[in-house]
Enzyme design. Structure first.
Site, PDB file in Angstrom:
ATOM      1  N   ILE A  54       0.834  -1.191   0.000  1.00 28.22           N
ATOM      2  CA  ILE A  54       0.000   0.000   0.000  1.00 28.22           C
ATOM      3  C   ILE A  54       0.870   1.241   0.000  1.00 28.22           C
ATOM      4  O   ILE A  54       1.846   1.337   0.739  1.00 28.22           O
ATOM      5  CB  ILE A  54      -0.982   0.006   1.203  1.00 28.22           C
ATOM      6  CG1 ILE A  54      -1.854   1.267   1.168  1.00 28.22           C
ATOM      7  CG2 ILE A  54      -0.258  -0.127   2.516  1.00 28.22           C
ATOM      8  CD1 ILE A  54      -3.006   1.234   2.168  1.00 28.22           C
ATOM      9  N   THR A  55       0.519   2.196  -0.845  1.00 30.57           N
ATOM     10  CA  THR A  55       1.267   3.454  -0.912  1.00 30.57           C
ATOM     11  C   THR A  55       0.578   4.509  -0.042  1.00 30.57           C
ATOM     12  O   THR A  55      -0.632   4.495   0.130  1.00 30.57           O
ATOM     13  CB  THR A  55       1.350   3.973  -2.355  1.00 30.57           C
ATOM     14  OG1 THR A  55       0.028   4.285  -2.835  1.00 30.57           O
ATOM     15  CG2 THR A  55       1.975   2.939  -3.273  1.00 30.57           C
ATOM     16  N   GLY A  56       1.392   5.399   0.516  1.00 35.93           N
ATOM     17  CA  GLY A  56       0.838   6.525   1.260  1.00 35.93           C
ATOM     18  C   GLY A  56      -0.026   6.136   2.433  1.00 35.93           C
ATOM     19  O   GLY A  56      -1.180   6.560   2.514  1.00 35.93           O
ATOM     20  N   SER A  59      -1.095   8.200   7.049  1.00 34.38           N
ATOM     21  CA  SER A  59      -2.201   9.004   7.568  1.00 34.38           C
ATOM     22  C   SER A  59      -3.470   8.696   6.792  1.00 34.38           C
ATOM     23  O   SER A  59      -3.448   7.968   5.787  1.00 34.38           O
ATOM     24  CB  SER A  59      -1.879  10.509   7.455  1.00 34.38           C
ATOM     25  OG  SER A  59      -1.727  10.878   6.086  1.00 34.38           O
ATOM     26  N   GLY A  60      -4.585   9.265   7.261  1.00 37.07           N
ATOM     27  CA  GLY A  60      -5.843   9.163   6.533  1.00 37.07           C
ATOM     28  C   GLY A  60      -6.345   7.758   6.312  1.00 37.07           C
ATOM     29  O   GLY A  60      -6.130   6.856   7.130  1.00 37.07           O
ATOM     30  N   TYR A 210      -6.101  18.218  -9.186  1.00 32.96           N
ATOM     31  CA  TYR A 210      -6.446  17.085  -8.317  1.00 32.96           C
ATOM     32  C   TYR A 210      -7.623  16.330  -8.914  1.00 32.96           C
ATOM     33  O   TYR A 210      -7.624  15.100  -8.980  1.00 32.96           O
ATOM     34  CB  TYR A 210      -6.795  17.564  -6.905  1.00 32.96           C
ATOM     35  CG  TYR A 210      -7.266  16.440  -6.013  1.00 32.96           C
ATOM     36  CD1 TYR A 210      -6.356  15.526  -5.498  1.00 32.96           C
ATOM     37  CD2 TYR A 210      -8.621  16.262  -5.719  1.00 32.96           C
ATOM     38  CE1 TYR A 210      -6.776  14.476  -4.696  1.00 32.96           C
ATOM     39  CE2 TYR A 210      -9.057  15.218  -4.929  1.00 32.96           C
ATOM     40  CZ  TYR A 210      -8.118  14.329  -4.421  1.00 32.96           C
ATOM     41  OH  TYR A 210      -8.537  13.274  -3.643  1.00 32.96           O
TER      42      TYR A 210
END
Length: 332
Positions: A54-56, A59-60, A210
């Site tokens: 999993i990337t990133g 957080s979140g 975005y």
């Protein structure tokens, strides 16, 4: 005279109280609606013996997705730009789950060289890859940034980096089949369009990009699924909902003041937002599902523009040139 003033004051107070009470009631009803309409992954399947990248995930929704998968027993590869934060989270997850099968590798998706270095390490160290979750994302409001490769930063991080990463990991995914690719997109793609004559929009307003990158995520997923038919590797994308997460931290004041009120009042928590990612990663019912778009753990519809097969194919071919695919690289 005094009585009239006193009566008017009472009436004004009652009206104000009614309005305030009505607003509070509306807010409460909206919160209840958000809670009741939020999808929940009900699958209890174990992920023991499976490897998830999993990337990133510091957080979140990425953090909550990682937490859930580790508790299910998965071997987790955390691909993060901030290695210090990732190692801190790794220690927390091991303590919570008693699952020692967590590794941290540095990955900066905005750098094509970083993607290649990361994949070289993964391919050398890992025997299998069952799930690849493209979760990392960035958003700018006004600041125009260009990556080290000369690519607009939002598009580099949200699309071109993941595009190259998928190519370079595809052989490992195929050897591990049945395997899955999960792409975190957004329904905000409906606010944008993708201009095939300007796929490196360095001069475009960053906040708009975005939405463009989310449009690109969906087109990428649909073409990826088509190209992977018959390989045992599935590809699906999702809208996690509007999430109270770090993605909004780049919004400057005073815009951020009003936005924070909205975010805290109406947006999903990261745990709620992670449910659809988890569903696509683990659900046995979805093991053969591919080329679909999900929201709140249910399949959802797409606009005709983003699902145009010819446009998806053309964008794929243009993306290959942007990331400088080499003749020795795996092909999809």
């Amino acid at each position: 005279m005094f009585l009239n003033i006193w009566t008017c004051s009472i009436i004004c107070l009652l009206v104000a109280a009614t309005i305030i009470g009505g607003v509070i009631l509306l807010l409460l009803l909206l919160r209840v609606y958000i809670y009741l309409s939020t999808g929940v992954c009900k699958s209890k399947v174990s992920m023991k013996g499976k490897t998830v990248l999993i990337t990133g995930c510091t957080s979140g929704i990425g953090r909550e997705t990682a937490r859930n998968l580790v508790k299910r027993g998965a071997r987790l590869i955390m691909a993060c730009r901030n290695v210090e934060a990732a190692n801190k989270l790794k220690d927390e997850l091991i303590k919570e789950s008693d699952n020692q099968e967590i590794v941290v590798h540095k990955l900066d998706l905005s750098s094509l060289e970083s993607v290649r270095d990361f994949v070289k390490q993964v391919n050398n160290e890992e025997k299998r890859l069952d799930v690849l979750i493209h979760n990392a994302g960035t958003a700018e409001t006004f600041s125009k940034k260009i990556s080290i490769d000369g690519i607009e930063m939002t598009m580099a991080t949200n699309h071109y980096g993941p595009f190259l990463l998928t190519h370079l990991l595809i052989d490992l995914l195929k050897r591990s089949a049945p395997s899955r690719i999960v792409v975190v997109a957004s329904s905000l793609y409906r606010l944008a369009n993708l201009n095939l004559d300007n796929i490196n929009p360095t001069m475009t307003f960053p906040a708009y990009l975005y939405y463009v990158s989310k449009y690109a995520n969906i087109m990428f997923t649909l073409e990826l699924a088509r190209r992977l038919e018959g390989t045992g590797v599935t590809a699906n994308c999702l809208h996690p909902g509007m999430i109270d997460s770090g993605i909004w931290r780049n919004v400057p004041a005073p815009l951020s003041w009003g936005l924070q009120v909205i975010v805290k009042s109406f947006f999903k928590t990261p745990e709620q937002g992670a449910q659809t990612s988890i569903q696509l990663a683990v659900s046995e019912h979805l093991k053969n599902t591919t080329g679909k778009y999900f929201s709140d753990c249910q399949e959802s519809s797409l606009s005709s523009g983003v699902s145009d097969a010819a446009k998806c194919k053309k964008f794929w071919e243009l993306s290959e040139n942007i990331v400088k695919l080499q003749s020795t690289d795996p092909k999809i």
